[in-house]
Write a protein that holds these residues in place. Structure first.
Motif, PDB file in Angstrom:
ATOM      1  N   SER A   1      43.461  65.909  -9.959  1.00  9.32           N
ATOM      2  CA  SER A   1      44.470  65.278  -9.228  1.00  9.32           C
ATOM      3  C   SER A   1      45.824  64.934 -10.443  1.00  9.32           C
ATOM      4  O   SER A   1      47.037  65.452 -10.306  1.00  9.32           O
ATOM      5  CB  SER A   1      44.326  64.382  -8.244  1.00  9.32           C
ATOM      6  OG  SER A   1      43.331  64.343  -7.557  1.00  9.32           O
TER       7      SER A   1
ATOM      8  N   ASP B   1      45.709  70.311  -4.032  1.00  7.71           N
ATOM      9  CA  ASP B   1      44.654  69.491  -4.399  1.00  7.71           C
ATOM     10  C   ASP B   1      43.466  69.710  -3.156  1.00  7.71           C
ATOM     11  O   ASP B   1      43.665  69.754  -1.947  1.00  7.71           O
ATOM     12  CB  ASP B   1      45.101  68.132  -4.388  1.00  7.71           C
ATOM     13  CG  ASP B   1      44.159  67.259  -5.417  1.00  7.71           C
ATOM     14  OD1 ASP B   1      43.133  67.839  -5.989  1.00  7.71           O
ATOM     15  OD2 ASP B   1      44.407  65.854  -5.560  1.00  7.71           O
ATOM     16  N   GLU B   2      42.216  69.483  -3.723  1.00  5.22           N
ATOM     17  CA  GLU B   2      40.963  69.576  -2.591  1.00  5.22           C
ATOM     18  C   GLU B   2      41.353  70.790  -1.577  1.00  5.22           C
ATOM     19  O   GLU B   2      41.373  70.472  -0.357  1.00  5.22           O
ATOM     20  CB  GLU B   2      40.882  68.239  -2.402  1.00  5.22           C
ATOM     21  CG  GLU B   2      40.562  67.496  -3.484  1.00  5.22           C
ATOM     22  CD  GLU B   2      39.571  66.066  -3.184  1.00  5.22           C
ATOM     23  OE1 GLU B   2      39.120  66.114  -1.952  1.00  5.22           O
ATOM     24  OE2 GLU B   2      39.559  65.224  -3.983  1.00  5.22           O
TER      25      GLU B   2
HETATM   26 MG   LIG Z   1      41.337  64.177  -6.984  1.00  5.12          MG
END
Ligand SMILES: [Mg+2]
Ligand SMILES: Nc1ncnc2c1ncn2[C@@H]1O[C@H](COP(=O)(O)OP(=O)(O)O)[C@@H](O)[C@H]1O
Length: 371
Positions: free
Chosen positions: A36, A274-275
């Motif tokens: 991140s 992200d993710e």
């Molecule tokens: Mg992360």
């Protein structure tokens, strides 16, 4: 398109260097190793602002701080609309800030950032770039649009009772009533990003969910024949609805703003996610990246799209196998070696099934890892 990034004495590793692919870039690694963080850096490199600086209601996206007292640098290059930007920024402790080049920076094109907690950020070259007035450069536009998770749904307030964005609920309902291009695009994006061809995300009829909320509430037609208010949909569906809304909102608003300014639309989009697998069940994880790449191509014709995404999912890694192309895609993996975080640009080898991905370098699980 971001070309390279080199960090020294900032973040979890003593140094990191990345040469990005021009299309798809994957970041893997255990929790807390800096995936991140690298996405925040990528956003900052092209927009020159930390998400949290623009919207303090965000819990993530904070300014990067040096790891220790030595010199800390962030070096980068990206291709812009008309020129390439190459710069080495240094942290100046007495200013508590990173140095930046004076004057008008390069224009990176449209930049989208979907954070893992449901926050979103957009930097639009038509609405956030510097403008010229009386022959002078002035930077008086909003620095970017940065939304906390709630603001994605309910709208992003501007200064003095203005709204920078209506939010998903009001825009979706408005688009649905107006029956124009925005709603057509939203339906199309939702369809492509759906869990499977048998389970299509399709808007239902507008509804009201409370006596005390006058907003017409969009719904999603479930395959068990119910129209479910979008705010009541599952987390996975809400994540995808928010992504779909963002793509359509950012692109529609960019087109309108460019038109208003009598300027051409951008030819470049950088999308940081992200993710990407957040809240999605396994079969949906297997389709999300290919679907996203194809829908962005459809929505934004003749635009180069660069995606940089972090993942914890072997299903995401297998899903890339049919499309991975080392000439335009790259995989970076973060590992802990002798108590140091090390980032490696790995060769993407096909592993076939998910089990083989689990015990590959990406996830490092031993064979037969189940207890
Ligand atoms: Mg992360
Ligand atoms: N603003 C920041 N300044 C400096 N280092 C940071 C900052 N934010 C995160 N980090 C570093 O990154 C680590 C967290 O990494 P993160 O990117 O959240 O991990 P993950 O790989 O799970 O996404 C922290 O332990 C810290 O070393």
């Amino acid at each position: 398109m971001i070309k390279h990034l080199k960090l020294k004495n900032v973040g979890p590793a003593p140094s990191m260097a990345l040469e990005f692919g021009k299309r798809l870039n994957l970041l893997t690694g255990d929790n807390g190793l800096g995936k991140s963080f690298l996405l925040d850096i990528a956003w900052w490199v092209v927009t020159r602002k930390w998400p949290n600086e623009i919207n303090p209601r965000l819990t993530a996206g904070k300014k990067a701080l040096p790891a220790d007292k030595g010199e800390a640098t962030i070096q980068f290059s990206f291709t812009g609309k008309s020129k390439e930007e190459t710069y080495k920024s240094q942290y100046i402790p007495k200013d508590q800030a990173w140095t930046g080049r004076a004057g008008r920076p390069a224009n990176p094109g449209l930049v989208l950032y979907a954070m893992s907690d449901g926050s979103f950020a957009v930097w639009d070259p038509a609405r956030n770039y510097w403008r010229t007035q009386d022959g002078m450069d002035v930077q008086d536009r909003p620095a970017a649009y940065v939304f906390s998770p709630k603001e994605v749904w309910d709208g992003l307030p501007g200064q003095e009772n203005t709204w920078l964005c209506n939010g998903l609920i009001r825009d979706w309902a408005g688009w649905q009533k107006e029956k124009g291009a925005a709603f057509k695009h939203l339906k199309e994006v939702l369809k492509v990003l759906s869990p499977s061809t048998g389970e299509v995300l399709e808007p239902g009829n507008l509804t009201r969910i409370s006596l005390d909320d006058v907003r017409d509430m969009p719904t999603i037609r479930m395959h068990y024949q119910q129209d479910v208010a979008v705010v009541h949909a599952s987390s996975g569906m809400r994540r995808i609805m928010a992504l779909a809304y963002f793509l359509v909102w950012a692109w529609e608003e960019h087109k309108q703003a460019a038109n208003h300014l009598q300027e051409p639309k951008t030819r470049q989009i950088i999308f940081l996610i992200d993710e990407i697998e957040s809240h999605l069940h396994p079969s949906w994880q297997r389709t999300i990246i290919p679907a996203l790449l194809s829908v962005m191509k459809k929505l934004t014709k003749n635009v180069e799209v660069q995606v940089i995404t972090a993942t914890h999912s072997p299903l995401i890694m297998t899903s890339i196998e049919p499309l991975f192309d080392e000439n335009q895609d790259a995989w970076f993996d973060l590992d802990l070696e002798q108590n140091k975080v090390v980032l490696q640009h790995r060769i993407y080898e096909k592993h076939g099934d998910v089990g083989s991905w689990l015990d590959s370098e990406a996830f490092g699980q031993k064979k037969g890892w189940l207890p």
